[in-house]
Design an enzyme around this catalytic site. Structure first.
Site, short mmCIF file in Angstrom:
data_model
loop_
_atom_site.label_atom_id
_atom_site.label_comp_id
_atom_site.label_asym_id
_atom_site.label_seq_id
_atom_site.Cartn_x
_atom_site.Cartn_y
_atom_site.Cartn_z
N LYS A 111 50.96 2.14 -0.66
CA LYS A 111 49.99 2.34 0.53
C LYS A 111 48.58 2.35 -0.52
CE LYS A 111 52.13 1.96 4.18
NZ LYS A 111 51.89 0.94 5.31
N LYS A 218 58.81 -7.06 12.24
CA LYS A 218 59.34 -6.01 12.83
C LYS A 218 60.02 -6.01 13.85
CE LYS A 218 56.11 -3.41 10.18
NZ LYS A 218 54.86 -2.31 9.97
#
Length: 331
Positions: A111, A218
């Site tokens: 991240k 997703k």
């Protein structure tokens, strides 16, 4: 979205359990993850749109939950799916401890662009991740659309020496992604699109615009496994299947999506149960030897009770189901 036969709404609401699961490390600004679980004829399924999402966006997540619990049986081409480790925006000294929870994973997603941090923090974290996995491992970064084009270009030039597999959603919009790809064409850092697929009115716009080299898909945000498969087939780009910090039930849905794809060349972002300090099953879908099993998850009712939200919070989630259900019925 493929046609969906909805079961009786009362059946879904009556069997719904809403849990709040703590995270081991703060991730994307949250310390706990809430999710609604319900058992359908096919098994347990999950509805867990992030709390800020409105009914139109949450409706896709509900469609995915209905499909997984009540829809047709899914065909799996493999019994295990290789997954990446996920590294929150921690300091370099914490990297090894986090990655130890992902045994055998050869890929790390880092991240970056965390609010309140600087590019130097990202560089230090990526450097520590690269050192951890060694020269043969893979390192990818995820900015969640947090950079402008100028910031993304500066960041990718600083991070490229660490041999990035790709940069996920470095900028927020499709035109920005396309401009960044043009500017950084010689860097050897492919651009992956996530939010530009799952939050877009037209999930194929990014592919048509030539704004990405890889699609991140997703199951929940795209309306279920069948809808996600249709999008990937139409896009014609390499795919990474990922999750949205799901419970093991939601990760099972993602694993079934990954296992249904005809080709899968990238490790999937489906190992995030390792980021949870609790789950809804005694046998969570955490990485073992760098992969997770493609299987349905047996939910433990005692864990549902242990992590149940307060009554008013449960009613809030049931209200989300009702408003999202109305959107699905109107389609």
């Amino acid at each position: 979205m493929p046609p969906l036969d909805l079961p009786p709404l009362d059946e879904v609401l009556a069997g719904a359990h809403v849990v709040q699961l703590p995270l081991r490390t703060r991730f994307r600004g949250i310390d706990v993850r809430e999710a609604l679980l319900v058992e359908g004829p096919r098994g347990w399924t999950e509805f867990s749109p992030f709390v800020e999402y409105g009914p139109d966006e949450a409706a896709a997540w509900l469609a995915a939950a209905v499909e997984f619990g009540w829809g047709p049986e899914l065909v799996a081409r493999t019994s295990r799916v290789a997954v990446n480790a996920t590294l929150p925006a921690v300091g370099p000294d914490a990297v090894a401890g986090v990655l130890a929870r992902f045994p055998g994973c050869r890929t790390v997603k880092v991240k970056v662009a965390e609010r309140g941090q600087e590019l130097a923090d990202d560089v230090a974290r990526v450097a520590a991740a690269r050192e951890h996995v060694g020269p043969e491992g893979r390192v990818r970064v995820d900015a969640n659309g947090g950079w402008t084009v100028d910031q993304a270009e500066e960041a990718l030039r600083a991070l490229a020496p660490f041999g990035l597999e790709y940069a996920e959603q470095p900028c927020a919009t499709v035109p920005e992604l396309a401009e960044l790809r043009r500017r950084t064409a010689g860097l050897g850092v492919p651009v992956a699109a996530d939010e530009s697929v799952r939050k877009a009115a037209d999930p194929l716009a990014v592919a048509r615009a030539g704004a990405a080299d890889v699609l991140v898909v997703k199951a929940q945000p795209l309306g279920g496994v069948r809808a996600a498969l249709a999008i990937t087939a139409a896009a014609g780009l390499p795919v990474v299947v990922s999750s949205a910090l799901d419970t093991s039930v939601g990760l099972s849905m993602g694993a079934h999506l990954a296992a249904a794809l005809p080709e899968l060349h990238h490790d999937c972002g489906l190992g995030t149960a390792a980021l949870l300090a609790a789950d809804v099953t005694r046998d969570p879908l955490v990485p073992v030897d760098g992969a997770i099993d493609v299987r349905r998850v047996d939910v433990d009712v005692d864990l549902l009770r242990q992590h149940a939200v307060a009554d008013d919070r449960r009613e809030w989630w049931l209200g989300r189901v009702r408003t999202s259900w109305a959107v699905l019925e109107a389609r």
